[in-house]
Design a protein around this motif. Structure first.
Motif, short mmCIF file in Angstrom:
data_model
loop_
_atom_site.label_atom_id
_atom_site.label_comp_id
_atom_site.label_asym_id
_atom_site.label_seq_id
_atom_site.Cartn_x
_atom_site.Cartn_y
_atom_site.Cartn_z
N ASN A 91 1.99 -11.07 50.93
CA ASN A 91 1.36 -11.08 52.25
C ASN A 91 1.51 -9.74 52.96
OD1 ASN A 91 0.47 -13.72 52.06
ND2 ASN A 91 2.40 -14.54 52.81
N THR A 92 2.69 -9.14 52.88
CA THR A 92 2.89 -7.84 53.52
C THR A 92 2.07 -6.78 52.83
OG1 THR A 92 5.12 -8.52 54.14
CG2 THR A 92 4.64 -6.17 54.24
N LEU A 93 2.08 -6.77 51.51
CA LEU A 93 1.28 -5.81 50.76
C LEU A 93 -0.20 -5.98 51.08
CD1 LEU A 93 1.20 -3.56 48.66
CD2 LEU A 93 1.07 -5.33 46.90
N SER A 94 -0.64 -7.22 51.16
CA SER A 94 -2.03 -7.51 51.49
C SER A 94 -2.39 -6.97 52.87
CB SER A 94 -2.27 -9.02 51.44
OG SER A 94 -3.58 -9.32 51.83
N ARG A 95 -1.48 -7.07 53.82
CA ARG A 95 -1.74 -6.58 55.17
C ARG A 95 -1.93 -5.06 55.17
NH1 ARG A 95 -0.90 -9.26 60.06
NH2 ARG A 95 -1.40 -10.99 58.70
N PHE A 96 -1.08 -4.35 54.41
CA PHE A 96 -1.23 -2.90 54.33
C PHE A 96 -2.55 -2.51 53.65
CE2 PHE A 96 3.44 -2.88 54.97
CZ PHE A 96 3.46 -2.07 56.10
N VAL A 97 -2.95 -3.27 52.64
CA VAL A 97 -4.24 -3.02 51.97
C VAL A 97 -5.38 -3.28 52.96
CG1 VAL A 97 -5.80 -3.86 50.17
CG2 VAL A 97 -3.39 -3.43 49.65
N LEU A 98 -5.27 -4.36 53.73
CA LEU A 98 -6.28 -4.67 54.75
C LEU A 98 -6.40 -3.52 55.74
CD1 LEU A 98 -8.15 -6.72 56.27
CD2 LEU A 98 -6.08 -7.53 57.41
N TRP A 99 -5.28 -2.96 56.19
CA TRP A 99 -5.31 -1.84 57.13
C TRP A 99 -5.94 -0.60 56.49
CZ3 TRP A 99 0.41 -2.63 58.89
CH2 TRP A 99 0.46 -3.71 59.75
N ASN A 133 -5.45 -10.79 50.32
CA ASN A 133 -5.58 -12.24 50.38
C ASN A 133 -5.91 -12.74 51.79
OD1 ASN A 133 -3.16 -12.01 51.73
ND2 ASN A 133 -1.94 -13.07 50.21
N SER A 134 -6.37 -11.83 52.67
CA SER A 134 -6.72 -12.23 54.04
C SER A 134 -8.11 -12.86 54.05
CB SER A 134 -6.69 -11.02 54.97
OG SER A 134 -7.81 -10.20 54.72
N ALA A 135 -8.43 -13.51 55.15
CA ALA A 135 -9.76 -14.09 55.31
C ALA A 135 -10.80 -13.01 55.63
CB ALA A 135 -9.75 -15.14 56.41
N GLY A 136 -10.32 -11.83 56.05
CA GLY A 136 -11.24 -10.74 56.35
C GLY A 136 -11.98 -10.88 57.66
N GLN A 137 -11.46 -11.73 58.55
CA GLN A 137 -12.10 -11.92 59.85
C GLN A 137 -11.73 -10.81 60.84
OE1 GLN A 137 -14.25 -14.57 60.56
NE2 GLN A 137 -14.11 -14.86 58.37
N TRP A 138 -10.48 -10.31 60.74
CA TRP A 138 -9.96 -9.31 61.66
C TRP A 138 -9.17 -8.27 60.90
CZ3 TRP A 138 -9.15 -14.58 62.24
CH2 TRP A 138 -9.93 -15.19 63.21
#
Length: 181
Positions: A91-99, A133-138
Protein backbone atom coordinates in the motif's frame (compact mmCIF):
# COMPACT_ATOMS: atom_id res chain seq x y z
CA UNK A 1 -10.12 33.97 33.96
CA UNK A 2 -6.99 35.31 32.25
CA UNK A 3 -5.81 31.78 31.27
CA UNK A 4 -9.22 30.74 29.87
CA UNK A 5 -8.32 31.35 26.17
CA UNK A 6 -5.05 29.49 26.75
CA UNK A 7 -6.88 26.37 27.94
CA UNK A 8 -9.45 26.61 25.13
CA UNK A 9 -6.58 26.71 22.63
CA UNK A 10 -5.02 23.68 24.30
CA UNK A 11 -8.33 21.80 24.17
CA UNK A 12 -8.69 22.55 20.44
CA UNK A 13 -5.10 21.46 19.82
CA UNK A 14 -5.77 18.15 21.57
CA UNK A 15 -9.01 17.74 19.61
CA UNK A 16 -7.17 18.32 16.32
CA UNK A 17 -4.48 15.83 17.34
CA UNK A 18 -7.18 13.27 18.11
CA UNK A 19 -8.73 13.87 14.70
CA UNK A 20 -5.35 13.46 13.02
CA UNK A 21 -4.76 10.17 14.83
CA UNK A 22 -8.29 8.95 14.06
CA UNK A 23 -7.77 9.42 10.31
CA UNK A 24 -4.79 7.01 10.47
CA UNK A 25 -3.18 9.04 7.70
CA UNK A 26 0.50 8.19 7.64
CA UNK A 27 1.57 11.18 5.58
CA UNK A 28 -0.48 13.64 7.63
CA UNK A 29 1.08 12.26 10.81
CA UNK A 30 4.56 12.39 9.28
CA UNK A 31 4.13 16.05 8.33
CA UNK A 32 2.65 16.79 11.75
CA UNK A 33 5.79 15.43 13.38
CA UNK A 34 7.98 17.40 10.97
CA UNK A 35 6.01 20.60 11.64
CA UNK A 36 6.60 20.23 15.37
CA UNK A 37 10.18 21.34 14.76
CA UNK A 38 9.04 24.57 13.12
CA UNK A 39 6.36 25.05 15.77
CA UNK A 40 8.88 24.57 18.57
CA UNK A 41 11.38 26.96 16.98
CA UNK A 42 8.77 29.68 16.48
CA UNK A 43 7.27 29.37 19.95
CA UNK A 44 10.32 28.42 22.03
CA UNK A 45 9.86 31.31 24.48
CA UNK A 46 6.17 30.61 24.94
CA UNK A 47 6.75 26.88 25.30
CA UNK A 48 9.46 27.38 27.93
CA UNK A 49 7.02 29.46 29.99
CA UNK A 50 4.06 27.08 29.53
CA UNK A 51 5.62 23.70 30.24
CA UNK A 52 2.48 22.47 31.98
CA UNK A 53 0.40 23.05 28.83
CA UNK A 54 3.04 21.26 26.74
CA UNK A 55 3.04 18.32 29.16
CA UNK A 56 -0.76 18.14 29.02
CA UNK A 57 -0.70 18.22 25.19
CA UNK A 58 1.92 15.44 24.98
CA UNK A 59 0.15 13.38 27.64
CA UNK A 60 -3.21 13.81 25.92
CA UNK A 61 -1.63 12.82 22.61
CA UNK A 62 -0.21 9.63 24.09
CA UNK A 63 -3.53 8.91 25.80
CA UNK A 64 -5.47 9.42 22.55
CA UNK A 65 -3.02 7.23 20.68
CA UNK A 66 -3.46 4.40 23.20
CA UNK A 67 -7.25 4.75 23.31
CA UNK A 68 -7.56 4.75 19.52
CA UNK A 69 -5.14 1.83 19.29
CA UNK A 70 -7.05 -0.26 21.85
CA UNK A 71 -10.62 0.71 20.99
CA UNK A 72 -10.03 1.09 17.27
CA UNK A 73 -8.93 -1.56 14.83
CA UNK A 74 -5.35 -1.71 16.22
CA UNK A 75 -3.99 -0.28 12.97
CA UNK A 76 -2.57 3.10 14.01
CA UNK A 77 0.81 1.84 15.22
CA UNK A 78 0.96 -0.65 12.34
CA UNK A 79 0.29 2.08 9.76
CA UNK A 80 2.96 4.34 11.26
CA UNK A 81 5.49 1.51 11.28
CA UNK A 82 4.71 0.89 7.59
CA UNK A 83 6.38 4.24 6.82
CA UNK A 84 9.74 2.75 7.76
CA UNK A 85 9.35 -0.38 5.64
CA UNK A 86 8.46 0.96 2.20
CA UNK A 87 9.64 -2.04 0.23
CA UNK A 88 7.65 -4.57 2.25
CA UNK A 89 4.33 -2.72 2.20
CA UNK A 90 2.36 -2.81 -1.04
CA UNK A 91 0.00 0.00 0.00
CA UNK A 92 2.78 2.45 0.82
CA UNK A 93 4.71 1.58 -2.32
CA UNK A 94 1.52 1.94 -4.33
CA UNK A 95 0.95 5.41 -2.88
CA UNK A 96 4.43 6.56 -3.93
CA UNK A 97 3.84 5.15 -7.43
CA UNK A 98 0.48 6.98 -7.54
CA UNK A 99 2.24 10.25 -6.61
CA UNK A 100 4.97 9.69 -9.20
CA UNK A 101 2.43 9.04 -11.94
CA UNK A 102 0.29 11.99 -10.78
CA UNK A 103 3.38 14.19 -11.06
CA UNK A 104 3.80 12.97 -14.64
CA UNK A 105 0.13 13.79 -15.33
CA UNK A 106 0.72 17.25 -13.86
CA UNK A 107 3.81 17.73 -16.04
CA UNK A 108 1.88 16.78 -19.17
CA UNK A 109 -0.84 19.34 -18.38
CA UNK A 110 1.37 21.92 -16.68
CA UNK A 111 -0.38 25.14 -17.64
CA UNK A 112 -4.02 24.16 -18.09
CA UNK A 113 -4.46 21.08 -15.93
CA UNK A 114 -7.00 18.46 -16.86
CA UNK A 115 -9.98 20.36 -15.40
CA UNK A 116 -11.52 20.27 -11.94
CA UNK A 117 -12.84 16.86 -10.98
CA UNK A 118 -11.32 15.08 -13.99
CA UNK A 119 -8.33 13.37 -12.38
CA UNK A 120 -10.06 9.98 -12.50
CA UNK A 121 -10.67 10.36 -16.24
CA UNK A 122 -7.01 11.01 -17.10
CA UNK A 123 -5.22 8.89 -14.52
CA UNK A 124 -5.94 5.43 -16.01
CA UNK A 125 -3.58 6.12 -18.92
CA UNK A 126 -0.78 6.91 -16.39
CA UNK A 127 -1.51 4.03 -14.03
CA UNK A 128 1.10 1.29 -13.67
CA UNK A 129 -0.86 -1.99 -13.52
CA UNK A 130 0.29 -4.45 -10.91
CA UNK A 131 2.08 -1.81 -8.84
CA UNK A 132 -0.62 0.81 -8.32
CA UNK A 133 -3.46 -0.76 -6.36
CA UNK A 134 -5.42 2.49 -5.85
CA UNK A 135 -8.82 3.17 -7.37
CA UNK A 136 -7.28 6.09 -9.26
CA UNK A 137 -9.98 8.53 -8.20
CA UNK A 138 -7.63 10.97 -6.44
CA UNK A 139 -3.93 11.74 -6.21
CA UNK A 140 -4.09 11.37 -2.40
CA UNK A 141 -1.99 14.52 -2.04
CA UNK A 142 -3.77 17.85 -2.36
CA UNK A 143 -1.00 19.82 -4.09
CA UNK A 144 -0.63 17.09 -6.72
CA UNK A 145 -4.40 16.97 -7.17
CA UNK A 146 -4.55 20.77 -7.58
CA UNK A 147 -1.66 20.75 -10.04
CA UNK A 148 -2.98 17.87 -12.13
CA UNK A 149 -6.50 19.30 -12.36
CA UNK A 150 -5.86 23.05 -12.45
CA UNK A 151 -2.24 23.47 -13.56
CA UNK A 152 0.69 25.41 -12.21
CA UNK A 153 -1.40 28.50 -11.37
CA UNK A 154 -3.37 26.51 -8.79
CA UNK A 155 -0.15 25.35 -7.15
CA UNK A 156 1.25 28.88 -7.09
CA UNK A 157 -1.95 30.15 -5.47
CA UNK A 158 -2.00 27.29 -2.96
CA UNK A 159 1.62 27.71 -1.88
CA UNK A 160 1.33 31.50 -2.07
CA UNK A 161 -1.56 31.36 0.38
CA UNK A 162 0.37 29.05 2.73
CA UNK A 163 3.41 31.33 2.51
CA UNK A 164 1.30 34.40 3.30
CA UNK A 165 -0.20 32.66 6.34
CA UNK A 166 3.27 31.66 7.51
CA UNK A 167 4.63 35.21 7.10
CA UNK A 168 1.66 36.74 8.93
CA UNK A 169 2.05 34.22 11.72
CA UNK A 170 5.78 34.89 12.09
CA UNK A 171 5.18 38.66 12.12
CA UNK A 172 2.45 38.28 14.72
CA UNK A 173 4.72 36.14 16.88
CA UNK A 174 7.48 38.73 16.58
CA UNK A 175 5.32 41.60 17.89
CA UNK A 176 3.31 39.62 20.45
CA UNK A 177 4.81 39.87 23.93
CA UNK A 178 5.39 36.62 25.78
CA UNK A 179 3.32 36.57 28.96
CA UNK A 180 4.31 34.47 31.95
CA UNK A 181 1.83 32.48 33.96
Amino acid sequence: QKDFPHWISLAFAVLLLGGLLATQSRVAFLFFVMSLGVFTACLRKTISQNKSALAIFIGAGIFLFIILQVLGDNRIAERLIELTALASDDNTLSRFVLWKQSLQLFGDHLFTGTGFGTFYLYYPSYRLPGIDNSAGQWAHMDPLQFGAEAGIIALLLFYGFLGAVLLRTLRALKVTPVTSQ
